[in-house]
Write an enzyme that holds these catalytic residues in place. Structure first.
Site, mmCIF file in Angstrom:
data_model
loop_
_atom_site.group_PDB
_atom_site.id
_atom_site.type_symbol
_atom_site.label_atom_id
_atom_site.label_comp_id
_atom_site.label_asym_id
_atom_site.label_seq_id
_atom_site.Cartn_x
_atom_site.Cartn_y
_atom_site.Cartn_z
ATOM 1 N N ASP A 278 0.874 -1.163 0.000
ATOM 2 C CA ASP A 278 0.000 0.000 0.000
ATOM 3 C C ASP A 278 0.919 1.223 0.000
ATOM 4 O O ASP A 278 2.100 1.136 0.348
ATOM 5 C CB ASP A 278 -0.967 -0.016 1.192
ATOM 6 C CG ASP A 278 -2.167 0.919 0.953
ATOM 7 O OD1 ASP A 278 -2.094 1.774 0.040
ATOM 8 O OD2 ASP A 278 -3.172 0.807 1.681
HETATM 9 C C1 NOJ Z 1 -3.947 4.053 -0.010
HETATM 10 C C2 NOJ Z 1 -5.132 3.149 0.048
HETATM 11 O O1 NOJ Z 1 -5.145 2.457 1.264
HETATM 12 C C3 NOJ Z 1 -5.197 2.172 -1.113
HETATM 13 O O2 NOJ Z 1 -6.430 1.522 -1.070
HETATM 14 C C4 NOJ Z 1 -4.982 2.867 -2.422
HETATM 15 O O3 NOJ Z 1 -5.087 1.962 -3.494
HETATM 16 C C5 NOJ Z 1 -3.636 3.564 -2.412
HETATM 17 N N1 NOJ Z 1 -3.606 4.532 -1.314
HETATM 18 C C6 NOJ Z 1 -3.320 4.285 -3.712
HETATM 19 O O4 NOJ Z 1 -4.093 5.428 -3.828
#
Ligand code: NOJ
Length: 778
Positions: A278
């Protein structure tokens, strides 16, 4: 190492069959080491891609391989970009949010959110929604769709991101995520099933100052039966990418956890794709590489990049690990034929939609029915008295509430409603939410067709309930009165019915402050005091309690409209006027009171001796939602699986059939392919029932099968089918049960175990309306 961990685990195991394990020292509170990271082996459906990837990666320098393991800045709005290796004709990859539609760009659709897919209980719609999204992402040059979501698995009732996922039930989530993955990937777009694993609250999801991120402490049995279950289905469906999560699992970071990445994912589930972090979830260098992380996003930060090159050169990390990381990335790209038939990465993701740019319209007119039917089927009607619904050419309708109309300001392409402003929106929310009137300023401004954060949607066009109702009213000759401003509005006495639109908002980064709010309850009561047929419609990003008004004699209909996407208005109108009969069912339980949910209502907070190391102990084990209500004998307001329509159905003729010749040896023995041991999916039994439409209009019914497995919770969902029936029509439906469906996880043997004894079967229209039952002995 793995062997040692398992042997040590045995010493703590008393051998007695227990359904909640709280002393499983090796999985509860600490994460056992599982090294080295398993290399991709290809095989079966991955073999061809694996061979091609090996051939390409073998021509790469160490630096080129390392470049593939982290994102780079790019001139696009892709959420992340894997750089090209131009010398070898690898064009790089664009990764973008998210599971409810592509955001942060122009000319895309806004699909129903995950919660809505769960509420529709439709395999067919889940697949077609996936295919439609995949088509859009592909046209826009997005190689990896950052979704779908099955973590959170809805443990925390107030969880801020549950709505991105499907249901609190792992079996329901598993079936629908599998369809979603197949739908998306069938278009040649890779899914990043996320957030792996135990990402169950937003509170303390990231480390801050002296406080580390929260640790989700999950015992091994619960891990398998609840949290890993839908990921297993996604891997089995071929998900090419898995996103590891922000928080810790058993005190080790989600993206540095060798047990969950090397052990569960890459060994037990035989995952052949690549693991991406993430965004900003990487907190160590060599340790994350060894634990099984393959790609760091959004960039190498201070951990990888040159440091990874150095780590290989000085012997801290074997080059084979970096080769495996690169091979997994390239193999996944080949696996979905992105080498031969894919647009330029990020082609439809202009860095600034306000600057002149080439327009790439992602939308496909063929997706219109999916957007509309997906929106319709995720609405759940839970109350309908005094013949309130469907409406019959009313003379006057009166409309109230802040979730009825299009927001005052809506800019589809720059995503200003649901995404980019989510940070400033939350600033407003922090000061305003509960103290002012229970609503974020933002929520007051318009209808909620999606929720907020990276799972937000930015459709090119959306039609609000108010807009759609006005068009329908003009066709029916209905007068429409509206007051979306007053908190104690006056109701025109000649109104045939009143509709109050409220919402229950949620946003990534924050858990929901509450699951009801006084402002909206009081608005509903004030309308109901003056209007004999008051219809309550909630756009809700999770359970929303109704006991503040449900017994008001004039509250005659309640609809959980969830998060329907761009066709919110037309879908609601279709249901209100009876063009379609409601067929959604709750993918969660609505309690009477907050306290009925027990300890999982609230996120864990940093406290006591662990104030700097917040601990969330999942001590309830597998007893979430209806499993917990059943165990404790708590009467819900509306049970899991419940939903009304405009017709009625009768269930008859249950027949439970053990499949002759099926192997009922307790342990699976098959080889591991993507998703785990092959024979976990062997057919063991079928259950058939007849369903008849006994009412006067056509409609679909979600027939549900629950099973009491010996030694497991009293009943657990293990099947559903959704036949559409004309009045009087009847149909036989069959539920197919696999070895895994009938097994429980054995911590001692580290395998799924088919139980011996009497299995109880229940079939009906909800988790508590189960007119048919029977047994089978194994
Ligand atoms: C953080 C989020 O938790 C995730 O779901 C997302 O895909 C990424 N950022 C990218 O934006």
């Amino acid at each position: 190492m793995r062997q040692i961990a398992l042997l040590a685990g045995l010493a703590y195991w008393t051998g007695a069959a227990r359904d909640v394990i709280t002393d499983d020292a090796h999985f509860y509170g600490q994460s056992p080491p599982v090294y080295p990271s398993p290399e991709m082996v290809g095989g079966n459906e991955w073999e061809a891609a694996f061979q091609k990837a090996k051939a390409l990666v073998s021509q790469m320098t160490l630096e080129e391989k390392v470049n593939l393991t982290a994102g780079v800045a790019a001139d696009s709005t892709c959420s992340g970009t894997i750089p090209a290796v131009k010398r070898l004709n690898f064009p790089g990859m664009c990764l973008s949010d998210a599971g409810n539609g592509l955001r942060n760009t122009d000319f895309v659709s806004g699909f129903p959110s995950g919660i809505h897919v769960g509420a529709s209980w439709s395999k067919d719609l889940a697949f077609r929604r996936g295919a439609a999204m995949g088509g859009e992402f592909k046209k826009k040059g997005v190689n990896v769709l950052l979704g779908p979501v099955v973590g959170p698995a809805w443990r925390t009732v107030r969880g801020g991101r549950n709505w991105e996922g499907i249901s609190v039930d792992p079996w329901l989530s598993g079936v629908l995520v599998s369809q979603t993955v197949s739908g998306i990937q069938g278009q040649g777009v890779i899914t990043s099933t996320k957030h792996y694993i135990g990402n169950e609250q937003e509170t303390n999801r990231m480390p801050e100052g002296n406080t580390s991120s929260v640790s989700s402490n999950i015992d091994d049995k619960t891990m398998h039966e609840v949290y890993l279950w839908p990921f297993q289905d996604a891997v089995r469906a071929g998900s090419g990418n898995i996103m590891c999560s922000y928080q810790r699992v058993n005190n080790s970071y989600g993206c540095a956890n060798s047990k969950t990445l090397n052990g569960l994912l890459k060994t037990e589930l035989g995952f052949q794709g690549f693991v991406v972090s993430d965004w900003g979830a990487q907190h160590a260098g060599v340790a994350t590489a060894e634990a099984g992380l393959d790609v760091a996003m959004p960039g190498a930060s201070e951990f990888w990049g040159n440091h990874l090159v150095e780590a290989v050169k000085n012997g801290s990390l074997p080059e084979s690990r970096v080769t495996d990381m690169a091979t997994r990335v390239i193999a996944t790209w080949y696996q979905f034929s992105q080498d031969t038939s894919f647009p330029k990465p990020g082609v439809g993701m202009p860095s600034n939609v306000l600057d002149p740019h080439e327009i790439v319209d992602g939308r496909d007119p063929a997706a219109a029915p999916v957007l509309l039917n997906g929106a319709i089927e995720g609405h759940v009607l839970v109350k309908n008295t005094k013949n309130t619904l469907p409406l019959k050419s009313p003379r006057m309708l009166s409309l109230f509430g802040y979730s009825a109309k299009t927001p005052d300001f809506f800019n589809p392409s720059s995503n200003l409603l649901f995404s980019q402003t989510w940070i400033s929106g939350m600033e407003a929310l922090d000061s305003n939410y509960v103290s002012d009137n229970g609503l974020p300023t933002f929520g007051k401004n318009g209808t909620m067709f999606g929720a907020c954060g990276s799972g937000a949607i930015t459709p090119a066009l959306t039609i609000s309930p108010f807009e759609a109702l006005k068009i329908r009213a003009s066709q029916e000759g209905t007068a429409v009165f509206n007051d979306f401003v007053s908190d104690k509005p006056s109701v025109e006495p000649s109104s045939d019915a009143c509709i109050v639109f409220g919402n229950a908002w949620a946003c990534e980064g924050y858990d929901r402050p509450a699951i009801r709010d006084d402002y909206t309850d009081s608005l509903i009561k004030s309308v109901a005091d003056q209007c004999s047929k008051t219809i309550v419609v909630f756009h809700n990003a999770g359970p929303r309690l109704v006991d503040g008004f449900v017994d008001h004699p004039n509250v005659t209909a309640i609809i959980f409209a969830h998060l329907p996407g761009q066709e919110s208005g037309p879908a609601l109108v279709s249901l209100l006027f009876g063009d379609t009969s409601p067929s959604g069912k709750l993918p969660y339980t609505v309690a009477k009171n907050e306290s009925d949910y027990g300890d999982v209502l609230d996120p864990a907070q940093p406290e006591g001796e662990f104030v700097n190391f917040p601990q969330a102990d999942f001590h309830e084990g597998v007893y979430l939602d209806y499993r917990y209500f059943d165990k404790k004998g708590i009467e819900p307001r509306y049970e899991f699986g419940f939903g009304l329509g405009y017709t009625t159905f009768a269930y008859s003729n249950i027949s439970i059939n053990y499949i002759q010749g099926a192997n009922t040896y307790p342990w699976p023995g098959g080889p591991i392919v993507s998703g785990g041991q092959t024979d976990l999916w062997d057919a063991i039994a079928t259950v058939s029932v007849d369903i008849q439409n006994t009412g006067s209009v056509a409609g679909a019914e979600v027939a549900q099968l629950y099973i009491g497995i010996p030694g497991a919770p009293a009943k657990q969902l293990r099947g559903f089918e959704k036949p559409f029936l004309q009045p009087n029509e009847s149909q036989s439906v069959t539920f197919h049960l696999t070895r895994r469906d009938l097994s429980v996880w054995s911590v001692e043997r580290q395998k799924w175990q088919l139980q011996q004894g009497t299995y109880k079967f229940y079939v009906g229209s909800s988790s508590r309306r189960l007119p048919l039952n029977g047994t089978m002995d194994l």
